[in-house]
Scaffold this active site. Structure first.
Site, PDB file in Angstrom:
ATOM      1  N   ASP A 203      -5.723 -16.028   2.567  1.00  0.00           N
ATOM      2  CA  ASP A 203      -7.035 -16.662   2.780  1.00  0.00           C
ATOM      3  C   ASP A 203      -7.915 -16.450   1.551  1.00  0.00           C
ATOM      4  OD1 ASP A 203      -6.387 -17.529   5.326  1.00  0.00           O
ATOM      5  OD2 ASP A 203      -8.254 -16.826   6.222  1.00  0.00           O
TER       6      ASP A 203
ATOM      7  N   ASP B 205      -5.509  -3.208  -2.223  1.00  0.00           N
ATOM      8  CA  ASP B 205      -6.949  -3.173  -2.540  1.00  0.00           C
ATOM      9  C   ASP B 205      -7.203  -3.644  -3.973  1.00  0.00           C
ATOM     10  OD1 ASP B 205      -5.566  -0.883  -3.279  1.00  0.00           O
ATOM     11  OD2 ASP B 205      -7.156   0.529  -2.748  1.00  0.00           O
TER      12      ASP B 205
ATOM     13  N   LYS C 261       0.886  -1.169   0.000  1.00  0.00           N
ATOM     14  CA  LYS C 261       0.000   0.000   0.000  1.00  0.00           C
ATOM     15  C   LYS C 261       0.921   1.215   0.000  1.00  0.00           C
ATOM     16  CE  LYS C 261      -4.129   1.824   0.308  1.00  0.00           C
ATOM     17  NZ  LYS C 261      -5.150   1.721  -0.737  1.00  0.00           N
TER      18      LYS C 261
HETATM   19  C1  IPM Z   1      -2.754 -17.662   9.920  1.00  0.00           C
HETATM   20  C2  IPM Z   1      -3.700 -17.380  11.072  1.00  0.00           C
HETATM   21  C3  IPM Z   1      -2.904 -16.719  12.183  1.00  0.00           C
HETATM   22  C4  IPM Z   1      -2.382 -15.405  11.639  1.00  0.00           C
HETATM   23  C5  IPM Z   1      -3.676 -16.534  13.486  1.00  0.00           C
HETATM   24  C6  IPM Z   1      -4.216 -17.829  14.016  1.00  0.00           C
HETATM   25  C7  IPM Z   1      -2.849 -15.841  14.525  1.00  0.00           C
HETATM   26  O1  IPM Z   1      -4.771 -16.615  10.646  1.00  0.00           O
HETATM   27  O2  IPM Z   1      -1.816 -18.450  10.112  1.00  0.00           O
HETATM   28  O3  IPM Z   1      -2.959 -17.123   8.847  1.00  0.00           O
HETATM   29  O4  IPM Z   1      -3.109 -14.399  11.632  1.00  0.00           O
HETATM   30  O5  IPM Z   1      -1.235 -15.371  11.214  1.00  0.00           O
HETATM   31 MG    MG Z   2      -4.819 -16.244   8.563  1.00  0.00          MG
END
Ligand code: IPM
Ligand code: MG
Length: 370
Positions: free
Chosen positions: A249, A221, A189
């Site tokens: 994710d 973004d 960013k």
């Molecule tokens: C990940 C998880 C962890 C993070 C959590 C559980 C602390 O979301 O490994 O991505 O945010 O790094």
């Molecule tokens: Mg995570």
């Protein structure tokens, strides 16, 4: 080869998915004549319950003296819903990353041809997606100074990065790009954050040493949109801790389920392997979780041990299993097999000549006919 593996099953579905990976590693060990010594340690909510500490010293020492760590999952809704909790399961994982110096989190994202319909994104868009996210793991806002004002009405989380921290993971990501499609995307960013400008500057400096790699810079973004619009444009993604948490994710659902994706967290001396999904407490103990992410994390561990043939065998059998439709509930709520069944079938496949196995009736709950 002899290898000592610290096994930290953790919370929620962690123990049941980890168990399947142990079955797989055991079978690989027998087939290839390796001796894998597994030692269990407590971490997370499970460790708070038993020892009053999310990362007991005993667990930390076990990890330090092992060749690798196999990690399950961490987290418990009891803590998520209580902002006043002074001790949290996640602290166990964060401290472990810091103590073991695991500065690079590597998350490969690849789509399986037979699961294209399972992606929430149109199949023409996800087809041929094959990328890997390099997320910085021991710096940034996660580990900066944090606190509250005296009256408790103001809070802060400090974000800091040094050239050294950026350089070591950036070089790793460039090396990976060299052995892949030779494209690297830095997600930052830089139009707003000073830390991002340091990332950009540092990466531009390193890029000179890797003239064959095409380097692209995207604001986070925009990157979040691009991942949905055209995920197959990416090869290696490099980013800082917090953006990496979110972006990885997001990338994971492209494959159809977060339950499919493994990760490796590596440092100079240690490495930890864990599925990227969380503890999924609603499914804990029900034998419905998808253990593939954990099993593939085990394969990444085999790679680190220099056991490439073994790792490849695990991966090709995972692909076979998926192509045969032997998938868990997250991927097919009607026709699915259980978590433990995935581990059993994987062990069978790894133990035998694949051509001897017939997959009929698997979905009705029987073991494959040999
Ligand atoms: C990940 C998880 C962890 C993070 C959590 C559980 C602390 O979301 O490994 O991505 O945010 O790094
Ligand atoms: Mg995570």
């Amino acid at each position: 080869m002899n290898k000592k593996i610290a096994v930290l099953p953790g919370d929620g579905i962690g123990p049941e998915v980890t168990k399947q990976t142990l079955k797989v590693l055991d079978t690989i060990g027998k087939r290839f004549g390796h001796n894998f010594e597994f030692k269990k340690g407590l971490v997370g909510a499970a460790a708070i319950a038993e020892e009053g500490n999310p990362l007991p010293e005993e667990t930390l020492n076990l990890c330090k003296e092992s060749d690798a760590v196999l990690f399950g999952a961490i987290g418990n809704p009891k803590y998520d819903n209580n902002p006043d909790a002074t001790m949290r399961p996640e602290q166990g994982l964060l401290r472990l990353r810091k103590e073991l110096g695991l500065f690079a989190n590597i998350r490969p994202v690849k789509v399986y041809e037979s699961l294209l319909d399972h992606s929430p994104i149109k199949k023409e868009r996800v087809k041929n997606t094959d990328m890997v996210v390099f997320r910085e793991l021991t710096g940034g806002i996660y580990f900066g100074k944090k606190g509250r004002s005296e009256d408790g009405t103001t809070a802060f989380d400090h974000c800091e990065y040094s050239v050294y921290e950026i350089e070591r993971i950036a070089r790793m990501a460039f090396e990976a790009a060299m052995s892949r499609k030779k494209k690297l995307t830095l997600i930052d960013k830089a139009n707003v954050l000073e830390t991002s400008r340091l990332w950009r500057q540092t990466v531009q400096g390193i890029a000179i040493d890797y003239s064959e790699v095409e380097v692209e810079y995207l604001f986070v973004d925009n990157a979040a949109m691009q991942l949905i619009i055209r995920p197959n444009q990416f090869d290696v993604i490099l980013t800082e801790n917090m953006f990496g948490d979110i972006i990885s994710d997001e990338s994971s659902v492209i494959a159809g389920s977060i339950g499919l994706l493994p990760s490796a967290s590596v440092g100079e001396e240690s490495a930890l392997y864990e599925p990227i999904h969380g503890s999924y407490p609603q499914a804990a103990g029900k034998d419905v979780a998808n253990p593939i992410a954990s099993i593939l994390s085990g394969a990444m561990m085999l790679d680190q041990f220099g056991m490439e043939e073994e790792a490849e065998l695990v991966r090709s059998n995972v692909t076979l299993l998926i192509n045969k439709g032997l998938i868990t509930q997250d991927l097919d709520p009607l026709h699915f097999i259980s978590c433990s069944k995935v581990g059993d079938v994987m062990s069978l496949l790894l133990d035998l000549n694949v051509s001897d196995i017939r997959f009929e009736n698997m979905l009705e709950g029987k073991l494959p006919v040999i």
